[in-house]
Scaffold this active site. Structure first.
Site, short mmCIF file in Angstrom:
data_model
loop_
_atom_site.label_atom_id
_atom_site.label_comp_id
_atom_site.label_asym_id
_atom_site.label_seq_id
_atom_site.Cartn_x
_atom_site.Cartn_y
_atom_site.Cartn_z
N ASP A 1 0.85 -1.20 0.00
CA ASP A 1 0.00 0.00 0.00
C ASP A 1 0.88 1.25 0.00
O ASP A 1 1.90 1.31 0.71
CB ASP A 1 -0.92 -0.01 1.23
CG ASP A 1 -2.08 0.95 1.09
OD1 ASP A 1 -3.23 0.48 1.00
OD2 ASP A 1 -1.85 2.18 1.06
N GLY B 1 -15.64 2.77 4.12
CA GLY B 1 -14.34 3.42 3.93
C GLY B 1 -13.65 3.04 2.63
O GLY B 1 -12.43 3.19 2.50
N HIS C 1 -10.31 -5.20 -2.86
CA HIS C 1 -8.95 -5.50 -2.40
C HIS C 1 -9.03 -5.90 -0.94
O HIS C 1 -9.77 -5.31 -0.15
CB HIS C 1 -8.03 -4.29 -2.58
CG HIS C 1 -8.63 -2.99 -2.16
ND1 HIS C 1 -9.54 -2.30 -2.94
CD2 HIS C 1 -8.48 -2.27 -1.02
CE1 HIS C 1 -9.91 -1.20 -2.31
NE2 HIS C 1 -9.29 -1.17 -1.13
N HIS D 1 -7.11 -5.86 2.41
CA HIS D 1 -5.97 -5.26 3.12
C HIS D 1 -5.37 -6.32 4.02
O HIS D 1 -6.10 -7.00 4.77
CB HIS D 1 -6.45 -4.11 4.02
CG HIS D 1 -7.00 -2.92 3.30
ND1 HIS D 1 -6.26 -1.78 3.08
CD2 HIS D 1 -8.23 -2.67 2.78
CE1 HIS D 1 -7.01 -0.88 2.45
NE2 HIS D 1 -8.21 -1.40 2.26
P1 AMP Z 1 -9.89 1.41 0.51
O1 AMP Z 1 -10.05 2.67 1.28
O2 AMP Z 1 -10.26 0.17 1.24
O3 AMP Z 1 -10.52 1.49 -0.87
O4 AMP Z 1 -8.31 1.26 0.26
C1 AMP Z 1 -7.64 1.82 -0.83
C2 AMP Z 1 -6.17 1.68 -0.55
O5 AMP Z 1 -5.46 1.81 -1.76
C3 AMP Z 1 -5.63 2.75 0.41
O6 AMP Z 1 -5.05 2.11 1.54
C4 AMP Z 1 -4.60 3.49 -0.44
O7 AMP Z 1 -3.49 3.89 0.31
C5 AMP Z 1 -4.25 2.44 -1.48
N1 AMP Z 1 -3.74 2.95 -2.74
C6 AMP Z 1 -4.32 3.90 -3.54
N2 AMP Z 1 -3.56 4.08 -4.64
C7 AMP Z 1 -2.50 3.24 -4.54
C8 AMP Z 1 -1.36 2.96 -5.36
N3 AMP Z 1 -1.17 3.61 -6.51
N4 AMP Z 1 -0.46 2.04 -4.93
C9 AMP Z 1 -0.65 1.39 -3.76
N5 AMP Z 1 -1.71 1.60 -2.95
C10 AMP Z 1 -2.62 2.51 -3.33
#
Ligand code: AMP
Ligand code: ZN
Length: 114
Positions: free
Chosen positions: A30, A93, A100, A102
């Site tokens: 992330d 959130g 995805h 986490h």
């Molecule tokens: P969510 O809020 O569950 O949709 O999580 C989205 C996650 O994607 C967040 O933790 C962001 O930090 C992560 N994220 C967004 N863009 C990128 C990227 N280009 N590379 C890696 N992580 C990302």
């Protein structure tokens, strides 16, 4: 999906910090980690939210969790433990609309989550 950032990682248009790749699943670090280790595990197939899952997706959802187990072992926090989370829609959130899982590890997690 052409405008989905995670689909661009699957296609290679954007290069993530990859930790695992299989036929169906991609895992990468992330960009904004919320724990010492914070990895996102995604299906290569575009699925927007948990609400869009169908019977066709049962297998890949299991594979996301098997990947989490393997990566936790690789990263060395299987035994102390870790957290897996999948957010759905605004109240959950969710910010990126390609599902995805986490994987958060390397510190004790609080409960309840915020
Ligand atoms: P969510 O809020 O569950 O949709 O999580 C989205 C996650 O994607 C967040 O933790 C962001 O930090 C992560 N994220 C967004 N863009 C990128 C990227 N280009 N590379 C890696 N992580 C990302
Ligand atoms: Zn996508």
């Amino acid at each position: 999906m052409t405008d989905c950032i995670f689909c661009k990682m699957v296609s290679g248009e954007i290069q993530p910090d990859k930790v695992m790749e299989t036929e169906d699943v991609l895992a990468f670090r992330d960009l904004n980690p919320q724990a010492p280790t914070h990895i996102l595990i995604i299906p290569k197939k575009h699925i927007s939210t948990i609400n869009d899952l169908t019977d066709e997706d049962v297998s890949v959802m299991g594979k996301l969790h098997l990947a989490a187990k393997e990566i936790a072992a690789q990263e060395g926090f299987s035994e102390p433990g870790y957290r897996t989370v999948m957010n759905c829609n605004a109240d959950g959130g969710q910010a990126v609309y390609h599902i995805h899982l986490h994987l958060l590890g390397g510190r004790a997690m609080g409960w309840p989550p915020g």
